[in-house]
Write a protein that holds these residues in place. Structure first.
Motif, PDB file in Angstrom:
ATOM      1  N   VAL A   2       4.106   5.719  -5.709  1.00 26.71           N
ATOM      2  CA  VAL A   2       3.834   5.742  -6.988  1.00 26.71           C
ATOM      3  C   VAL A   2       3.047   6.523  -7.235  1.00 26.71           C
ATOM      4  O   VAL A   2       3.295   7.768  -7.766  1.00 26.71           O
ATOM      5  CB  VAL A   2       3.805   4.447  -7.795  1.00 26.71           C
ATOM      6  N   GLU A   3       2.154   6.709  -6.741  1.00 26.78           N
ATOM      7  CA  GLU A   3       0.933   8.449  -6.478  1.00 26.78           C
ATOM      8  C   GLU A   3       1.466   9.782  -6.646  1.00 26.78           C
ATOM      9  O   GLU A   3       1.173  10.292  -7.432  1.00 26.78           O
ATOM     10  CB  GLU A   3      -0.099   7.849  -5.992  1.00 26.78           C
ATOM     11  N   ALA A   4       2.261   9.310  -5.971  1.00 24.93           N
ATOM     12  CA  ALA A   4       2.244  10.841  -5.204  1.00 24.93           C
ATOM     13  C   ALA A   4       4.062  11.381  -5.896  1.00 24.93           C
ATOM     14  O   ALA A   4       4.213  12.648  -6.287  1.00 24.93           O
ATOM     15  CB  ALA A   4       2.984  11.023  -4.206  1.00 24.93           C
ATOM     16  N   ARG A   5       4.396  10.447  -7.129  1.00 26.44           N
ATOM     17  CA  ARG A   5       5.695  10.551  -7.577  1.00 26.44           C
ATOM     18  C   ARG A   5       5.183  12.338  -8.522  1.00 26.44           C
ATOM     19  O   ARG A   5       4.372  11.726  -9.458  1.00 26.44           O
ATOM     20  CB  ARG A   5       6.046   9.925  -9.489  1.00 26.44           C
ATOM     21  N   GLY A   6       6.415  12.852  -8.381  1.00 24.30           N
ATOM     22  CA  GLY A   6       5.711  14.184  -9.757  1.00 24.30           C
ATOM     23  C   GLY A   6       5.260  15.201  -9.060  1.00 24.30           C
ATOM     24  O   GLY A   6       5.060  16.488  -8.638  1.00 24.30           O
ATOM     25  N   ALA A   7       5.000  15.141  -7.077  1.00 26.65           N
ATOM     26  CA  ALA A   7       4.239  16.112  -6.585  1.00 26.65           C
ATOM     27  C   ALA A   7       5.264  16.771  -6.101  1.00 26.65           C
ATOM     28  O   ALA A   7       6.306  16.098  -5.243  1.00 26.65           O
ATOM     29  CB  ALA A   7       2.954  15.293  -5.605  1.00 26.65           C
ATOM     30  N   PRO A   8       5.217  18.300  -5.157  1.00 25.08           N
ATOM     31  CA  PRO A   8       6.129  18.639  -4.684  1.00 25.08           C
ATOM     32  C   PRO A   8       5.732  17.738  -3.774  1.00 25.08           C
ATOM     33  O   PRO A   8       5.602  17.245  -2.677  1.00 25.08           O
ATOM     34  CB  PRO A   8       5.772  19.297  -4.722  1.00 25.08           C
ATOM     35  N   LEU A  15       0.824  -0.971   0.324  1.00 27.31           N
ATOM     36  CA  LEU A  15      -0.216  -0.430   0.190  1.00 27.31           C
ATOM     37  C   LEU A  15       1.464   1.481   0.067  1.00 27.31           C
ATOM     38  O   LEU A  15       0.206   2.160  -0.631  1.00 27.31           O
ATOM     39  CB  LEU A  15      -1.081   0.227   1.164  1.00 27.31           C
ATOM     40  N   CYS A  16       1.795   1.263   1.305  1.00 24.77           N
ATOM     41  CA  CYS A  16       2.457   2.565   0.881  1.00 24.77           C
ATOM     42  C   CYS A  16       3.857   2.467  -0.568  1.00 24.77           C
ATOM     43  O   CYS A  16       3.071   4.084  -0.646  1.00 24.77           O
ATOM     44  CB  CYS A  16       3.558   1.948   1.865  1.00 24.77           C
ATOM     45  N   GLU A  17       3.795   2.001  -0.729  1.00 26.76           N
ATOM     46  CA  GLU A  17       4.638   1.855  -2.434  1.00 26.76           C
ATOM     47  C   GLU A  17       4.160   2.403  -3.072  1.00 26.76           C
ATOM     48  O   GLU A  17       3.961   3.654  -4.212  1.00 26.76           O
ATOM     49  CB  GLU A  17       5.478   0.875  -3.002  1.00 26.76           C
ATOM     50  N   ARG A  18       2.645   1.960  -3.149  1.00 25.59           N
ATOM     51  CA  ARG A  18       0.910   2.350  -4.271  1.00 25.59           C
ATOM     52  C   ARG A  18       1.151   3.738  -4.539  1.00 25.59           C
ATOM     53  O   ARG A  18       1.321   4.767  -5.172  1.00 25.59           O
ATOM     54  CB  ARG A  18       0.365   1.634  -4.398  1.00 25.59           C
ATOM     55  N   LEU A  78       2.103  17.594   8.964  1.00 25.80           N
ATOM     56  CA  LEU A  78       0.995  17.511   8.177  1.00 25.80           C
ATOM     57  C   LEU A  78       1.505  16.650   7.104  1.00 25.80           C
ATOM     58  O   LEU A  78       0.581  16.242   5.944  1.00 25.80           O
ATOM     59  CB  LEU A  78       0.394  18.521   7.428  1.00 25.80           C
ATOM     60  N   VAL A  79       2.725  15.585   7.620  1.00 23.21           N
ATOM     61  CA  VAL A  79       3.085  14.944   6.190  1.00 23.21           C
ATOM     62  C   VAL A  79       2.478  13.469   6.158  1.00 23.21           C
ATOM     63  O   VAL A  79       1.370  12.523   7.054  1.00 23.21           O
ATOM     64  CB  VAL A  79       4.287  14.545   6.672  1.00 23.21           C
ATOM     65  N   GLU A  80       2.077  12.995   5.354  1.00 23.60           N
ATOM     66  CA  GLU A  80       1.227  11.314   5.010  1.00 23.60           C
ATOM     67  C   GLU A  80       1.397  10.832   5.943  1.00 23.60           C
ATOM     68  O   GLU A  80       2.916  10.459   5.673  1.00 23.60           O
ATOM     69  CB  GLU A  80       1.293  11.242   4.517  1.00 23.60           C
ATOM     70  N   ALA A  81       0.951   9.925   6.636  1.00 24.78           N
ATOM     71  CA  ALA A  81       2.180   8.210   7.675  1.00 24.78           C
ATOM     72  C   ALA A  81       2.228   7.324   6.416  1.00 24.78           C
ATOM     73  O   ALA A  81       3.321   6.865   6.808  1.00 24.78           O
ATOM     74  CB  ALA A  81       0.404   7.737   7.956  1.00 24.78           C
ATOM     75  N   TRP A  82       1.559   7.309   5.241  1.00 26.59           N
ATOM     76  CA  TRP A  82       2.688   6.293   4.161  1.00 26.59           C
ATOM     77  C   TRP A  82       3.905   6.671   4.423  1.00 26.59           C
ATOM     78  O   TRP A  82       5.151   6.100   4.098  1.00 26.59           O
ATOM     79  CB  TRP A  82       2.073   6.294   2.603  1.00 26.59           C
ATOM     80  N   ARG A  83       4.442   8.234   4.605  1.00 30.56           N
ATOM     81  CA  ARG A  83       5.788   8.052   4.271  1.00 30.56           C
ATOM     82  C   ARG A  83       6.541   8.377   5.713  1.00 30.56           C
ATOM     83  O   ARG A  83       7.859   7.899   5.123  1.00 30.56           O
ATOM     84  CB  ARG A  83       5.691  10.410   4.566  1.00 30.56           C
ATOM     85  N   VAL A  84       5.339   8.311   6.663  1.00 31.01           N
ATOM     86  CA  VAL A  84       6.162   7.770   7.689  1.00 31.01           C
ATOM     87  C   VAL A  84       6.466   6.583   7.357  1.00 31.01           C
ATOM     88  O   VAL A  84       8.106   5.977   8.638  1.00 31.01           O
ATOM     89  CB  VAL A  84       5.156   8.011   9.357  1.00 31.01           C
TER      90      VAL A  84
END
Lengths: 252, 527
Positions: free
Chosen positions: A144-150, A138-141, A161-167
């Motif tokens: 990948v989705e967030a690629r390209g976003a700042p 899930l985290c890797e998905r 405010l950072v998303e949980a998956w990044r943690v």
């Protein structure tokens, strides 16, 4: 059973038995009689219900296997996330423990309709690797989705405010730069710790699957997740769906 | 598969609007792709296809699909590990179902141990037939494979899933998925894990005729009666066994209704269907009990008048009586359950009215809960966990401090230490002597004399040198060395007649021996 005491006393006894996860009516005559009385005597049932409600408990299930209780919101019986890992008060740790809990439940009940199955059916034991795979995929998905976003800025990070998956992925990366084998163990250790703690609470037993240790959910755990997945978890799911986009506001 | 058994499976399918029993339409396929004939959809096509697709066909197909996991086990024989290939997977799988169904509803329901016990002779017989030595370890391995196959361990014990095509009312081909279990582990109130067959497995195994359960049982018992009357005792035993199987299945059907009701009253139709089934069951049960009492009476009567010489027949009739008694017992228990069935409904309704009601539809925990949480800012997720976390661990019992208890604990007198038994370690008197006894007494005496003759501590090399100088034979030197080694060995130190300490860095200089030198001193013991 003598009937000299007030029914409330017996209701209290039944609640006591329900708070002992390892006790079984088949092995304790008093417990067995109280469960039967709970089934057969509606007045007694009402008393038990009122008593548990007053204490801040739900009666999730009563059967020949015993009584399964669950804490209500804000109940004195509720285990706080901070108490789950004594000695650590970091938000990140609490977050990862919480994610591990949901991932464990998701591994035991991989499909929505599994939650509707007979809780008497013993579900397959889970391994640390399986739980970790659920989270990692899930985290890797999401990564990948967030690629390209700042990338999140430092101020967002400080304000939580950072998303949980990044943690989750950060935790892995941070250690990976030093020793990738240790990093694997680090994420797996969080899950292993969660499973071990759940075992302490009578929710799992440890078994072996070949040479790997595995954790077998108990009936109690199955009942808890099946019953509550439809209420608490579902509400959480609803709230998350209604929530504004991940990085929009919410600095509290 | 016979038409009769197909119809019986249909019974189970219709009765069971519960998970794992009914099939679900998973995906609709585009007509153009799906229809093997490429037939255009439309009124004309509908009629012709609809007319040509009897509903029963789908039912029979569904029955057949239930046998595929068993078929898979048979195919598995050829690709199993070489050591296990001589076992007949299909026969053994059926035997597992046989053992498990036979014990269903009994206090001692079948678990792994029971199945292992039942399998030992069967597997041994297959070993013998293939001239393979019997190995309990291999038997366990095979049993793992069998139970794993029946439980669908390969797919995390999820229900088996078989897809098939059927033509719907509009004449369109649709793919359907049938999900079912054959065997599963279940929690037993005693805390054990037992093996239980699914309703589908029971039906599959029992191969029911195209009759209601009640009729099938009446027929089975009528056969027993007639066989007893005609003196066909062995056949009567077989029929009594069949009657008991019917009784197990009948019991299962009724208990399923009660179980489902206890779990969720909405699962069972308590307006029409359940009361009708229960009333019929009660009437049926009363009739059966009367018949069974009759059979039991007849069997007992037969036993009384049968001469002792007819041992085989006597045994058969006694078996019929035992089996019938078992049926009676099951039915008596079931009767009690049926009498209280209405209360189960009322009580369950009252109880469940206040339980936290699961929302529908149920969430997919990974996609609907975990993923949104992972997308959330951590502060928000943390807040949600505060509420969502406690249910996973169950109630935690808060600890209350008791001043009274604390003071009593602190002031309690010291508990008297239980008198310790002093363990007496048995001295293995032969341990040291066994090696020494190889040497004649005079050699041992000479060696000990040389050690004792040394004044206080002496180096082993020095002692050997002295011994050589006194013309002592090699055997005496060997005994000296042996005693020195016994004195040095940790395990022998307490019992050896010589104390020996290592002289670090000093080499033993002797033509016979080499190694580190030791410092010896005679101690009290005489070997």
């Amino acid at each position: 059973m003598t009937s000299q005491r007030d029914p409330v006393w017996y209701a209290g006894r039944l609640v006591q038995w329900g708070l002992r996860p390892l006790a079984r009516p088949a092995q304790e005559a008093e417990y067995r009689e109280l469960v039967e009385r709970y089934f057969n005597d509606s007045l007694f049932r009402t008393t038990v219900r009122e008593l548990t409600d007053g204490l801040g408990l739900h009666v999730l299930d009563a059967s020949e296997h015993g009584v399964v209780l669950a804490p209500q919101d804000e109940s004195i019986f509720a285990l706080k996330p901070a108490d789950f890992r004594p000695g650590s008060s970091k938000v990140d740790d609490r977050l990862l423990d919480g994610l591990a809990q949901i991932a464990i439940a998701a591994t035991v009940f991989p499909r929505a309709r599994d939650l509707d199955e007979d809780p008497d059916i013993v579900r397959a034991p889970v391994t640390v690797d399986e739980v970790e795979a659920v989270l990692r995929v899930l985290c890797e998905r999401l990564s990948v989705e967030a690629r390209g976003a700042p990338d999140p800025n430092a101020s967002d990070e400080n304000r939580g405010l950072v998303e949980a998956w990044r943690v989750y992925l950060q935790r892995l990366d941070t250690i990976e730069t030093r020793d990738s084998r240790k990093a694997m163990r680090a994420t797996r250790r969080i899950i292993e710790y969660s499973l071990d703690r759940l075992r302490d609470f009578g929710c799992f037993t440890q078994v072996r699957q070949g040479s790997e240790p595995a954790w077998q959910p108990t009936r109690r755990y199955q009942v808890m997740v099946q019953q509550l997945a439809g209420t608490v978890l579902f509400q959480i799911a609803r709230e998350t769906l209604d929530a504004p986009s991940p990085l929009a506001g919410d600095a509290t | 598969m016979t038409e009769a058994s197909a119809a019986s499976m249909n019974d189970s399918g219709e009765a069971g609007e519960r998970p794992g029993v009914d099939f679900a339409v998973l995906d609709s396929v585009a007509p153009g792709d799906a229809s093997p004939t490429g037939r255009a959809s439309g009124p004309a096509g509908v009629d012709s296809v609809g007319d040509g697709w009897p509903i029963d066909l789908t039912r029979r197909l569904r029955v057949l699909l239930h046998t595929l996991p068993l078929d898979g086990m048979r195919r598995g024989d050829a690709i199993r590990d070489a050591e296990l290939r001589h076992y007949d997977g299909l026969v053994l799988a059926l035997r597992v179902l046989d053992v498990v169904i036979d014990r269903l509803g009994l206090e001692a329901e079948a678990d792994r141990e029971v199945v292992t016990r039942a399998f030992r002779p069967v597997l041994s017989a297959m070993d013998d037939a293939a001239s393979v030595p019997v190995s309990p370890k291999r038997h366990e391995w095979m049993l793992d494979k069998l139970l794993g196959g029946l439980r669908n361990d390969g797919d995390a014990r999820r229900p088996f899933r078989e897809e098939y095509t059927a033509i719907d009312d509009d004449g369109q081909a649709q793919r359907h998925a049938l999900e079912f279990r054959l065997l599963f582990d279940a929690f037993h109130p005693s805390g054990r894990t037992v093996l239980r067959p699914s309703a589908e497995a029971c039906n599959l195994y029992l191969g029911l005729l195209d009759l209601d359960v009640e009729d099938a049982q009446a027929a089975a018992e009528a056969v027993v009666e007639s066989q007893l009357a005609r003196g066909r005792f062995d056949e009567a035993v077989h029929s009594a066994r069949q009657a008991r199987i019917q009784s197990v299945r009948f019991r299962d059907k009724v208990l399923q209704i009660l179980r489902d009701t206890r779990r969720d009253v909405d699962r069972v139709d308590w307006k029409v269907e359940a009361p009708r089934t229960l009333n019929e069951s009660l009437a049926h049960l009363e009739r059966r009990v009367a018949v069974e009492r009759g059979i039991l009476g007849a069997a007992d009567e037969r036993l009384e008048i049968m001469p002792d010489e007819e041992a085989g027949s006597r045994r058969a009739v006694a078996q019929v009586a035992d089996l019938t008694r078992d049926c009676l017992l099951r039915h008596a228990e079931l009767h009690e359950q049926l009498i209280g069935a209405r209360n189960v409904f009322l009580d369950s309704q009252a109880r469940q009215a206040f339980a936290p009601k699961p929302s529908r539809p149920l969430p997919d925990l990974a996609d609907d809960v975990l993923e949104p949480l992972l997308r959330m800012p951590i502060t928000r997720a943390d807040r949600l966990f505060k509420r969502g976390f406690p249910p996973f661990a169950g109630p935690r019992v808060p600890v209350l401090a008791s001043l009274e208890g604390l003071v009593s604990w602190m002031l309690q007198p010291r508990r008297p230490q239980p008198r310790q038994e002093i363990p007496v370690e048995p001295i293995d008197a032969t341990d040291l002597d066994a090696e020494l006894r190889r040497y004649p007494l005079e050699v041992r005496v000479a060696a000990e004399a040389l050690i004792n003759g040394a004044d206080g501590e002496v180096r082993l090399s020095r002692l050997l040198e002295t011994a050589r100088a006194s013309q002592a034979p090699s055997a005496v030197l060997e005994v000296i060395a042996l005693l020195a080694l016994q004195g040095f060995a940790t395990e022998d130190r307490d019992t050896a007649g010589v104390a020996a300490e290592l002289l670090v860095g000093e080499r033993l200089e002797d033509p016979l021996l080499y190694g580190d030198d030791l410092l010896l001193s005679a101690v009290g013991r005489h070997g």
